[in-house]
Design an enzyme around this catalytic site. Sequence first.
Site, PDB file in Angstrom:
ATOM      1  N   ARG A 189      49.667  44.926  38.116  1.00 56.07           N
ATOM      2  CA  ARG A 189      50.293  43.367  37.891  1.00 56.07           C
ATOM      3  C   ARG A 189      50.439  43.527  36.176  1.00 56.07           C
ATOM      4  NH1 ARG A 189      52.807  38.811  39.567  1.00 56.07           N
ATOM      5  NH2 ARG A 189      51.926  36.988  38.285  1.00 56.07           N
ATOM      6  N   GLU A 213      15.472  39.927  57.610  1.00 58.97           N
ATOM      7  CA  GLU A 213      16.734  39.468  57.122  1.00 58.97           C
ATOM      8  C   GLU A 213      17.088  39.222  55.813  1.00 58.97           C
ATOM      9  OE1 GLU A 213      18.586  36.283  59.897  1.00 58.97           O
ATOM     10  OE2 GLU A 213      18.378  34.992  57.933  1.00 58.97           O
ATOM     11  N   GLN A 216      41.149  42.125  27.532  1.00 59.68           N
ATOM     12  CA  GLN A 216      39.701  42.199  27.578  1.00 59.68           C
ATOM     13  C   GLN A 216      39.225  40.946  28.744  1.00 59.68           C
ATOM     14  OE1 GLN A 216      37.962  41.919  23.832  1.00 59.68           O
ATOM     15  NE2 GLN A 216      37.757  44.138  23.921  1.00 59.68           N
TER      16      GLN A 216
END
Lengths: 82, 379
Positions: free
Chosen positions: B268, B242, B279
């Site tokens: 955007r 798992e 940056q």
Amino acid sequence: MSDVRETIRQYILATYLPGESAEHLLDDTPLRTSGILDSLATLGLVSFVEKEFGIELEAHETGIDTFDRIEDIAALVDRKRG
Amino acid sequence: MELSEESRRLQESAVEFARQALAHDVVAADASETFNVAAWRRCADFGVLGMPVPKEYGGLGLGLSALLAVMEGLGYGTRDQGLLFSLNAHLWTNTIPILRYGTEAQRTRWLPGLCDGRLIGANAASEPDAGSDIFSMRTRAVKDGGSYVLNGTKMFVTNATVADLFVAYATLDPALGATGITAFIVERDTPGLTISRKLHKMGLRTSPMAEVLFDDCRVPLDHRLGREGRGVEVFECSMEWERGSILASCLGVMRRQLEECIRHAKQRKQFGRPIGKNQSVANRIVDMKVRIDTCRPLVTRIGELKDRDQPAMLEAAIAKLYVSDCFIKSSLDAVQIFGGYGYMTEQQLERDLRDAVGSGLYSGTSEIQRNIIARALGL
């Protein structure tokens, strides 16, 4: 019997106490109650003992009373091997 | 580390499958904490649940590497991380332990149903006072005639409310410690097994979780999984698989987040230019990319080790620790890059973040993974 003890001692030293001197792991040194072996390590030792000595241990045989000291474990191995 | 041709093909199929068959409204399902049974069945029909199981038991007989590639594809293609978490819980805590520790009769009886989705598996290991310290469990198993009688309470049981099978752990005697713990397969309709309380979570809310009570629950002797007193072996096997595998789907999520963030950072505009030209934004995206590329080899390594039937306890702990940490950080970065929109439910990034937080807790917390790694280093 002494071979059994030595085999168990060497396994514990190599697997759980690397770098430790054999002189510090005596036949009557508590393994679990002292914290040398935790739960998983105990299970690892049980598996090792079964495989190494060709025996099968029942759950009730791996309690503190019978599986906490090298001398007790060696005695258990001897009994199981008859 | 490149995927094999077969794994690449399977991953592409998984992405396509997830986009088409697992495109349900997860915003609503998350809000109502609804497990999508139909989607579960579609995943089973796609073959996910049978991939690591040999054909004679109803599986596809494929290796773990192939399954991990598919899981990444599913994580990329669907937004329902809760569903994928449930698939993982089922696979690693039921299918694999029964495959590796079950008797021939147990494999024949239960694996086909676990593979084709008729059966849903749950893991009953943690307890209210035994989480990370799992071997201090209090649930007792007492042998009585032809059965074991189980008494105790299990906590954080994923899939509990929808499960047909529970792989449950109990101690024969608390004084035995780890060597007293024994694993059992408990069927849902077994008298004495009740779902005592549904649990509500921060994330992964489409994956059901509950508390389970065993009250004089009689389990036939032949439902014991593995040897008496060797439940820890079963549990450790389950956790090894798992921990090394459960975050494969998260790689897909991280890849999707990265692509969405790059797209958003280019489109955007603020202060007259794309936000990606700043940056502070670009660096976050760079970090997201670096995380994916450093995470994937750790997961791939688990597949390669298990496909060679080699132990991977240390490697699984490293993968679990590192990938979960990266997953949380990248999910937070994605929200931050999207700003106010990222904080809105409709954008579905805040849910990714809520889902990601669990990754540092389930299958052993990050602290436990560090303990495992320290132990392997002889510390």
